[in-house]
Each structure stands twice: as structure tokens, then as C-alpha cells.
Design a protein around this motif. Sequence first.
Motif, PDB file in Angstrom:
ATOM      1  N   GLY A  60      43.291  13.490  73.802  1.00  0.00           N
ATOM      2  CA  GLY A  60      43.764  14.284  72.666  1.00  0.00           C
ATOM      3  C   GLY A  60      42.625  14.569  71.711  1.00  0.00           C
ATOM      4  N   ASP A  61      42.907  15.380  70.718  1.00  0.00           N
ATOM      5  CA  ASP A  61      41.862  15.752  69.768  1.00  0.00           C
ATOM      6  C   ASP A  61      42.397  15.644  68.342  1.00  0.00           C
ATOM      7  N   SER A  62      42.436  14.397  67.842  1.00  0.00           N
ATOM      8  CA  SER A  62      42.872  14.201  66.459  1.00  0.00           C
ATOM      9  C   SER A  62      42.072  13.061  65.851  1.00  0.00           C
ATOM     10  N   ILE A  63      41.984  13.059  64.542  1.00  0.00           N
ATOM     11  CA  ILE A  63      41.240  12.010  63.848  1.00  0.00           C
ATOM     12  C   ILE A  63      41.926  10.657  64.025  1.00  0.00           C
ATOM     13  N   GLY A  64      43.245  10.647  64.141  1.00  0.00           N
ATOM     14  CA  GLY A  64      43.971   9.402  64.361  1.00  0.00           C
ATOM     15  C   GLY A  64      43.591   8.755  65.680  1.00  0.00           C
ATOM     16  N   ARG A  65      43.446   9.564  66.727  1.00  0.00           N
ATOM     17  CA  ARG A  65      43.053   9.033  68.039  1.00  0.00           C
ATOM     18  C   ARG A  65      41.617   8.504  67.993  1.00  0.00           C
ATOM     19  N   VAL A  66      40.749   9.204  67.294  1.00  0.00           N
ATOM     20  CA  VAL A  66      39.359   8.750  67.163  1.00  0.00           C
ATOM     21  C   VAL A  66      39.325   7.431  66.396  1.00  0.00           C
ATOM     22  N   ALA A  67      40.049   7.353  65.298  1.00  0.00           N
ATOM     23  CA  ALA A  67      40.065   6.142  64.483  1.00  0.00           C
ATOM     24  C   ALA A  67      40.609   4.954  65.272  1.00  0.00           C
ATOM     25  N   LEU A  68      41.699   5.151  66.007  1.00  0.00           N
ATOM     26  CA  LEU A  68      42.261   4.057  66.806  1.00  0.00           C
ATOM     27  C   LEU A  68      41.286   3.631  67.899  1.00  0.00           C
ATOM     28  N   SER A  69      40.590   4.579  68.499  1.00  0.00           N
ATOM     29  CA  SER A  69      39.599   4.243  69.523  1.00  0.00           C
ATOM     30  C   SER A  69      38.458   3.421  68.933  1.00  0.00           C
ATOM     31  N   VAL A  70      37.974   3.797  67.749  1.00  0.00           N
ATOM     32  CA  VAL A  70      36.917   3.023  67.078  1.00  0.00           C
ATOM     33  C   VAL A  70      37.424   1.619  66.768  1.00  0.00           C
ATOM     34  N   LEU A  71      38.649   1.529  66.299  1.00  0.00           N
ATOM     35  CA  LEU A  71      39.241   0.222  66.008  1.00  0.00           C
ATOM     36  C   LEU A  71      39.235  -0.661  67.251  1.00  0.00           C
ATOM     37  N   ILE A  72      39.643  -0.124  68.374  1.00  0.00           N
ATOM     38  CA  ILE A  72      39.692  -0.897  69.623  1.00  0.00           C
ATOM     39  C   ILE A  72      38.291  -1.302  70.057  1.00  0.00           C
ATOM     40  N   LEU A  73      37.347  -0.372  70.001  1.00  0.00           N
ATOM     41  CA  LEU A  73      35.990  -0.658  70.489  1.00  0.00           C
ATOM     42  C   LEU A  73      35.203  -1.596  69.577  1.00  0.00           C
ATOM     43  N   THR A  74      35.605  -1.711  68.318  1.00  0.00           N
ATOM     44  CA  THR A  74      34.885  -2.586  67.384  1.00  0.00           C
ATOM     45  C   THR A  74      35.664  -3.845  67.030  1.00  0.00           C
ATOM     46  N   ALA A  75      36.900  -3.950  67.501  1.00  0.00           N
ATOM     47  CA  ALA A  75      37.765  -5.107  67.232  1.00  0.00           C
ATOM     48  C   ALA A  75      37.862  -5.388  65.727  1.00  0.00           C
ATOM     49  N   THR A  76      38.086  -4.339  64.954  1.00  0.00           N
ATOM     50  CA  THR A  76      38.207  -4.477  63.503  1.00  0.00           C
ATOM     51  C   THR A  76      39.652  -4.279  63.076  1.00  0.00           C
ATOM     52  N   ARG A  77      39.900  -4.492  61.805  1.00  0.00           N
ATOM     53  CA  ARG A  77      41.231  -4.276  61.233  1.00  0.00           C
ATOM     54  C   ARG A  77      41.391  -2.801  60.880  1.00  0.00           C
ATOM     55  N   SER A  78      42.627  -2.349  60.860  1.00  0.00           N
ATOM     56  CA  SER A  78      42.868  -0.927  60.591  1.00  0.00           C
ATOM     57  C   SER A  78      42.360  -0.520  59.208  1.00  0.00           C
ATOM     58  N   GLY A  79      42.501  -1.383  58.203  1.00  0.00           N
ATOM     59  CA  GLY A  79      42.022  -1.057  56.865  1.00  0.00           C
ATOM     60  C   GLY A  79      40.515  -0.911  56.805  1.00  0.00           C
ATOM     61  N   GLU A  80      39.808  -1.679  57.627  1.00  0.00           N
ATOM     62  CA  GLU A  80      38.349  -1.566  57.674  1.00  0.00           C
ATOM     63  C   GLU A  80      37.942  -0.237  58.274  1.00  0.00           C
ATOM     64  N   GLN A  98      42.640   2.435  80.390  1.00  0.00           N
ATOM     65  CA  GLN A  98      43.526   3.582  80.602  1.00  0.00           C
ATOM     66  C   GLN A  98      44.036   4.121  79.265  1.00  0.00           C
ATOM     67  N   PHE A  99      44.353   3.214  78.330  1.00  0.00           N
ATOM     68  CA  PHE A  99      44.833   3.643  77.018  1.00  0.00           C
ATOM     69  C   PHE A  99      43.720   4.366  76.254  1.00  0.00           C
ATOM     70  N   LEU A 100      42.494   3.861  76.329  1.00  0.00           N
ATOM     71  CA  LEU A 100      41.368   4.544  75.668  1.00  0.00           C
ATOM     72  C   LEU A 100      41.168   5.942  76.250  1.00  0.00           C
ATOM     73  N   SER A 101      41.310   6.080  77.558  1.00  0.00           N
ATOM     74  CA  SER A 101      41.213   7.408  78.187  1.00  0.00           C
ATOM     75  C   SER A 101      42.304   8.328  77.662  1.00  0.00           C
ATOM     76  N   TYR A 102      43.509   7.791  77.539  1.00  0.00           N
ATOM     77  CA  TYR A 102      44.622   8.568  76.992  1.00  0.00           C
ATOM     78  C   TYR A 102      44.302   9.034  75.572  1.00  0.00           C
ATOM     79  N   LEU A 103      43.760   8.127  74.745  1.00  0.00           N
ATOM     80  CA  LEU A 103      43.417   8.498  73.368  1.00  0.00           C
ATOM     81  C   LEU A 103      42.363   9.596  73.335  1.00  0.00           C
ATOM     82  N   GLN A 104      41.401   9.534  74.240  1.00  0.00           N
ATOM     83  CA  GLN A 104      40.310  10.508  74.232  1.00  0.00           C
ATOM     84  C   GLN A 104      40.723  11.843  74.819  1.00  0.00           C
TER      85      GLN A 104
END
Length: 186
Positions: free
Chosen positions: A101-121, A93-99
Motif C-alpha cells: 500500500g501507499d500511505s503514511i500509516g503503513r510506512v509508520a507501522l513498518s518503521v515501528l516493526i523494524l525498529t521495535a519501538t513504541r508507537s508514540g516514539e 509477509q505482513f511487512l510485504s503487505y504493508l509495503q
Amino acid sequence: MSTLERYAFPIIGDLSISELDGHHARDVVAPIWLEKPETARRVRQRIGSVVDWAIGKGYRTLPLPLAAMDKSLPRIQSKPVHHAALPYAEVPQFLSYLQDGDSIGRVALSVLILTATRSGEVRGATWDEIDFEKALWTIPAERMKAGREHVIPLSPPALALLRKAATYQVFSPISTIILFISIDSA
């Protein structure tokens, strides 16, 4: 320098470095030891660095007894602060919420969640790390906390998000440009 000016100089600023002793350093950090422990630790460390420099230059012969000083200060009762975690069942549900919207921050956070990486990576990712044909993201060792290259398989949704990130770029997508550069920061 500002922490020394604020906390050390008013107490020991007129004292010769050769006269400085452990109890003087204790008098500097004691008032902030429990109230601002990280600041107190840094002030203590900086006083130690100044004393080490003075020893190296011949202005002193002995270091400060900082370990003994630490034992004379009250014990800091630290409680770990944990960030709230999103329940696993609510992630879709949170990923749907992020998608939505239309911002680079939402895209970056979604990639972070889907790849289980650190924010700096994610923030430091470059286009030459992404292999769209093989669906792999290879993070070089120098950018990894463990110091080892890390290869992440990319799911179709992660690939779609990375393609979306390319549309946010201000410059052409050459290999050295960071994926998640904000248009506002350009």
C-alpha cells in the motif's frame, strides 16, 4: 466535573462538605463499583480532592476515611486483556503487505516493526533525530518512557522507509517537523 455531576451530585449534592462522611462517598461509588470500576475510582478520587480542598480552606477538619471505605466495597475481579500477537513467522509477509500500500500509516507501522519501538516514539519522531549517514535514530530522553536517551541502529529497509516518509511531508523537511505527519491532518 461531569463525573461528579452524574454520579455524586444526585446523592450528596445537597450535603454540606462538613457533614460529608465515608459512608456518603461509598454510597456514590457503590452502584458503579463493579460495573464501571475505572469511573468509580475516578469519582472516589475526585470526591477526595474536593474534601482535601475543603480542609485546606477550613471548611472541614478531617479527611474522609477512604481506605476504610474501599474495604467495605466488593473486590473487583479483574482479568488482564491481552492483544493478539502476530506469529513471528508471519512478520515478513505482513511487512510485504504493508509495503504493497501507499500511505503514511503503513510506512509508520513498518518503521515501528523494524525498529521495535513504541508507537508514540514513531509518531513523535522528528527529522533531527535521524542520522542517515550513520544509520542511527536518537530518541531524546524526554520522549522516552524510561527517561533516558535511546539510540536505535537503522537497517537498510528502515532507512528506505524513512526516506519514503520524507516524500509524504507537506512542509520542507526541517529538523522540527514530525516525520509521520499525515497529509490529511495538515
